[in-house]
Design an enzyme around this catalytic site. Structure first.
Site, PDB file in Angstrom:
ATOM      1  NE  ARG A 170      36.918  14.060 -35.346  1.00 54.86           N
ATOM      2  CZ  ARG A 170      38.185  14.162 -34.970  1.00 54.86           C
ATOM      3  NH1 ARG A 170      38.535  13.731 -33.750  1.00 54.86           N
ATOM      4  NH2 ARG A 170      39.103  14.685 -35.757  1.00 54.86           N
TER       5      ARG A 170
ATOM      6  CE  LYS B  93      23.615  23.977 -34.625  1.00 53.06           C
ATOM      7  NZ  LYS B  93      23.729  22.916 -33.618  1.00 53.06           N
TER       8      LYS B  93
ATOM      9  CD  GLU C 243      20.730  25.473 -31.817  1.00 55.92           C
ATOM     10  OE1 GLU C 243      21.537  25.210 -32.733  1.00 55.92           O
ATOM     11  OE2 GLU C 243      20.638  24.802 -30.790  1.00 55.92           O
TER      12      GLU C 243
ATOM     13  CE  LYS D  77      18.770  22.361 -32.701  1.00 52.59           C
ATOM     14  NZ  LYS D  77      19.567  21.288 -33.294  1.00 52.59           N
TER      15      LYS D  77
HETATM   16  P1  13P Z   1      21.135  18.764 -28.288  1.00 47.36           P
HETATM   17  O1  13P Z   1      19.897  18.078 -28.792  1.00 47.36           O
HETATM   18  O2  13P Z   1      22.150  17.795 -27.752  1.00 47.36           O
HETATM   19  O3  13P Z   1      20.814  19.871 -27.338  1.00 47.36           O
HETATM   20  O4  13P Z   1      21.878  19.411 -29.508  1.00 47.36           O
HETATM   21  C1  13P Z   1      21.189  19.974 -30.540  1.00 47.36           C
HETATM   22  C2  13P Z   1      21.951  21.084 -31.122  1.00 47.36           C
HETATM   23  O5  13P Z   1      22.048  21.182 -32.314  1.00 47.36           O
HETATM   24  C3  13P Z   1      22.531  22.101 -30.242  1.00 47.36           C
HETATM   25  O6  13P Z   1      23.103  23.124 -30.993  1.00 47.36           O
END
Ligand code: 13P
Length: 332
Positions: free
Chosen positions: A44, A128, A169, A211
């Site tokens: 990873r 986030k 988000e 987001k």
């Molecule tokens: P994806 O662009 O793969 O949808 O992932 C972005 C992300 O941060 C989802 O939480």
């Protein structure tokens, strides 16, 4: 506060987007399986070191969202040396919501203040937190959206207290057989509640980023799929109704779209002018899947894979400005 505003603006600077590299251990394992690579901490780290060290990436990528293990492996340093701001995903994932079958809540508020302090010490400048909203039958319920939105607002307030820019988000999931109209309605309602809670918790809108689901799309199982032009139009229509102009930018997740599809959809959104906020990308899958396959877990493919990542980042940078073309796509 000033720093928050500066960082938030830098995250959505013209022609730049955010790379989400915060797959958890389980999710990255599913991806590694596809290339026959063992899911170990070392692999990873190799993978993320390759991504983060891509020369020239800072031209298109302002910040990278790391995962707890990665930031503890010291990789924020690699990002900083490469001119990219380190960020960190701080929610602890989804659990079933009691009494609400089919709905999820995000966990992670317990001890968050201490964790944030620790992340600041490791170099993070933004964070986030993801919540999800499921569409289907009677879902989502107001109770679920409200519970998640309140936790989101508490997270955002704690981040700003520690000088970290929160990326907020609320992901409305694409899975389901709903129409684009239903997706638009749910996205609008969700964002309305999220901003209401952010207001209640005195979150400074100038020092945060939203987001959002890449676009207000038809559900994956809907027999009538809206075309990309409609997706772009509906997405912006919903954002205009509910995202206050004080928010510096909205970044989109790719949410299972193919890499090029995600670029094309962003390009159509990028062509819409006179918006109060910057619109750009914050993709994981759409940036990383092609890169991961080019790498295949082999050191001799590092250069090739970095070229793929740089190309996808550049294409999405162009798309965020509405300047993406097929010609540019084929230049690699
Ligand atoms: P994806 O662009 O793969 O949808 O992932 C972005 C992300 O941060 C989802 O939480």
């Amino acid at each position: 506060m000033n720093d928050l505003v500066i960082i938030a603006k830098k995250l959505v600077a013209e022609g730049k987007g955010v790379l989400a590299a915060d797959w958890g251990v389980g999710s990255i394992g599913t991806r590694f399986e596809k290339i026959g690579l063992e899911n170990t901490p070392e692999n990873r780290k190799r993978y993320r070191e390759m991504l983060f060290g891509t020369l020239g990436l800072s031209e298109y990528i302002s910040g990278v969202i790391e995962f707890d293990e990665t930031i503890r492996q010291g990789l924020a340093e690699v990002l900083k040396k490469n001119g990219i701001m380190p960020g960190i995903k701080v929610d602890k994932g989804l659990v079933d919501m009691a009494n609400f079958p089919g709905e999820k809540v995000s966990e992670g508020l317990n001890g968050l203040r201490e964790r944030l302090k620790e992340y600041v010490g490791m170099g993070a400048v933004f964070c986030k937190w993801r919540m999800v909203v499921t569409i289907g039958g009677e879902l989502p319920t107001r109770a679920c959206v409200e519970t998640n939105a309140r936790a989101m607002a508490q997270y955002a307030a704690l981040c700003q207290e520690q000088g970290l820019v929160p990326i907020v988000e609320p992901e409305v999931l694409k899975e389901g057989d709903h129409t684009i109209e239903k997706a638009a309605e749910v996205t609008e309602e969700t964002l309305r509640l999220v901003f209401e809670m952010l207001g209640d918790h005195k979150v400074k809108l100038e020092g945060m980023i939203l987001k959002s689901s890449m676009a207000v799309c038809s559900g994956t199982g809907c027999p009538v799929q809206a075309n990309p032009e409609m997706v772009a139009e509906k997405t912006v229509e919903v954002l205009r109704r509910v995202v206050p102009p004080a928010v510096p930018g909205v970044v989109f997740l790719s949410g299972g779209q193919e890499a090029i599809e995600a670029t094309i959809n962003l390009n159509l959104i990028g062509q819409i002018r006179s918006l109060p906020w910057r619109l750009t990308f914050s993709y994981e899958r759409a940036l990383e899947e092609p890169t991961l396959f080019a790498w295949g877990g082999k050191d001799e493919n590092v250069e090739k894979a970095q070229k793929v990542l740089l190309h996808r980042a550049k294409m999405n940078s162009l798309a965020s400005l509405g300047k993406y073309t097929e010609e540019a796509e084929n230049e690699i």
